[in-house]
Design an enzyme around this catalytic site. Sequence first.
Site, mmCIF file in Angstrom:
data_model
loop_
_atom_site.group_PDB
_atom_site.id
_atom_site.type_symbol
_atom_site.label_atom_id
_atom_site.label_comp_id
_atom_site.label_asym_id
_atom_site.label_seq_id
_atom_site.Cartn_x
_atom_site.Cartn_y
_atom_site.Cartn_z
ATOM 1 N N GLY A 1 -39.033 -29.218 109.819
ATOM 2 C CA GLY A 1 -40.294 -28.496 109.885
ATOM 3 C C GLY A 1 -41.415 -29.223 109.165
ATOM 4 N N CYS A 2 -42.648 -28.859 109.537
ATOM 5 C CA CYS A 2 -43.844 -29.386 108.880
ATOM 6 C C CYS A 2 -44.837 -28.238 108.765
ATOM 7 C CB CYS A 2 -44.414 -30.569 109.664
ATOM 8 S SG CYS A 2 -45.031 -30.140 111.298
ATOM 9 N N GLN A 3 -46.112 -28.507 108.791
ATOM 10 C CA GLN A 3 -47.110 -27.448 108.669
ATOM 11 C C GLN A 3 -47.268 -26.659 109.975
ATOM 12 O OE1 GLN A 3 -48.484 -26.487 105.829
ATOM 13 N NE2 GLN A 3 -49.599 -24.839 106.824
#
Length: 155
Positions: A106-108
């Site tokens: 995941g990221c932003q």
Amino acid sequence: MASYWVMKWFWSSNVIALLLLFLWPPLSTSRSEAVETVDVHAAKHLMCSGHRYLDVRTVDEFNKGHLENAINIPYMFFTPLGREKNPKFVEQVSLVCHKDDHIVVGCQSGMRSLQATVDLVNAGFKHAKNMGGGYAAWLENGFVVKKREEEPLHV
């Protein structure tokens, strides 16, 4: 006579295109179609059942808040010249995760993590999934996050 040459060219170019399609190495192994993206609800379920969470945001983004037990290895760095890909990303992930580990990336927002997951799948990580919507979607759904302790104000 011109139509003969047009038909011959058309037929031969189609044959070449078909040969390239079947003989050329598969292009999908380097693109996002080869990656499974799951929403935050499915990601939460996967993590509850033993998947590891790899947060590929920058250290600064991670320090503002992250999922419990997240591993942080930035996929991109913000530099004065803009974003630059972490050239040692796969190598760094390999130090803490095995290629058979089940990983949610995941990221932003889900964009960097998609690119990171493509790189991991291409490197042989068999069970890496992208979390669509990223940390922002996690927050929007009211799921628990770990935030850095607020420092006391000094007057």
